[in-house]
Design an enzyme around this catalytic site. Structure first.
Site, PDB file in Angstrom:
ATOM      1  N   CYS A 120       0.820  -1.084  -0.160  1.00 55.32           N
ATOM      2  CA  CYS A 120       0.029  -0.023   0.185  1.00 55.32           C
ATOM      3  C   CYS A 120       0.981   1.287  -0.011  1.00 55.32           C
ATOM      4  CB  CYS A 120      -0.979  -0.134   1.167  1.00 55.32           C
ATOM      5  SG  CYS A 120      -2.321   1.211   0.994  1.00 55.32           S
ATOM      6  N   HIS A 224      -3.556  -5.193   0.267  1.00 53.16           N
ATOM      7  CA  HIS A 224      -3.034  -5.562   1.321  1.00 53.16           C
ATOM      8  C   HIS A 224      -3.033  -7.151   1.288  1.00 53.16           C
ATOM      9  CE1 HIS A 224      -2.398  -1.724   3.938  1.00 53.16           C
ATOM     10  NE2 HIS A 224      -3.235  -1.290   2.906  1.00 53.16           N
ATOM     11  N   GLU A 226      -1.383  -8.764   3.516  1.00 53.98           N
ATOM     12  CA  GLU A 226      -1.239  -9.416   4.800  1.00 53.98           C
ATOM     13  C   GLU A 226      -2.670  -9.520   5.694  1.00 53.98           C
ATOM     14  OE1 GLU A 226      -1.711  -4.987   5.473  1.00 53.98           O
ATOM     15  OE2 GLU A 226      -0.950  -6.342   4.022  1.00 53.98           O
TER      16      GLU A 226
END
Length: 256
Positions: A120, A224, A226
């Protein structure tokens, strides 16, 4: 030992972070990071270490030499001065102190060919460092859809990305289309000569870049991964990153 992975962190002078969580008091500033990054690195086989913002970044240099990989994490908007522009009313909050730290770390990793993953804000930092420019707000400055989809769970995919065949990202996923989440209002507008675009969103926004040459693993994505903890597919990014970090660790320890 498992590879040691440095994680950049957020910095904020907003003392409500500590007051609201009952862990601080008025007037404190904070270095902090979402646990998702830590868990993703641990799950993939690395040892995550959060890198604090320091007034004198050179203090970190001896420790950085111990790292086997680095992740430029998400957070506040990048100061437009970093890519030769002036701040507009469409830009979100900037934290120049963090920019200074992150750009130093991006340079360190890039010049030493340390495996580098940007997420990001991380793609925006890396893109600007490599000579690119950003949209301060994708909806008002370009013909793009709304990309900050905070009306959906953080792990939920909301649009497709088209991957460039032959790219590192394509090698990781083994296909040209993936589904991703989306939590950003800024994005790369153009890349410099040392970067190449390897993924676009359905509406044509840059969603991934890689080093143009010479760096075995320099990858940054706008979404994202994660946060997509329920997706085995998205965890492939971290698995590939940790493998590259293991290889870097082995080369570093091998006698010349």
């Amino acid at each position: 030992m498992k590879p040691l992975i440095g994680l950049t962190c957020n910095y904020d002078i907003d003392d409500s972070i500590g007051l609201n969580s009952l862990t601080g008091t008025a007037g404190q500033d904070w270095d902090f990071l979402a646990g998702d990054y830590v868990y993703a690195v641990e799950k993939a086989g690395g040892i995550p270490v959060i890198l604090p913002r320091l007034e004198n970044e050179k203090i970190l240099l001896p420790f950085l030499e111990q790292l086997d990989g680095m992740i430029l994490t998400g957070g506040h908007d990048v100061d437009p001065r970093r890519y030769g522009s002036r701040i507009s009313g469409k830009c979100g909050r900037i934290v120049p102190n963090r920019d200074t730290m992150d750009f130093m770390l991006a340079r360190y990793a890039y010049e030493r060919k340390l495996p580098l993953l940007g997420v990001c804000r991380g793609i925006q930092v890396l893109g600007a460092f490599l000579g690119g420019s950003l949209y301060q707000d994708v909806e008002s400055e370009g013909p793009f859809c709304h990309h900050f989809m905070d009306n959906s769970p953080r792990e939920y995919p909301v649009h497709k990305n088209i991957l460039e065949p032959g790219s590192l990202l394509y090698q990781i996923f083994g296909k040209t289309e993936i589904e991703v989440n989306s939590f950003h209002h800024q994005a790369l507008k153009a890349v410099g000569p040392d970067a190449k675009v390897t993924a676009y969103s359905e509406d044509g926004l840059i969603e991934a870049i890689e080093a143009a040459g010479g760096n075995p693993f320099t990858l940054a994505v706008q979404w994202h991964p994660e946060m997509m903890f329920t997706s085995a597919e998205q965890q492939k990014i971290f698995q590939a990153f940790i493998r590259a970090s293991e290889e870097f660790q082995q080369k570093k320890s091998s006698p010349v």
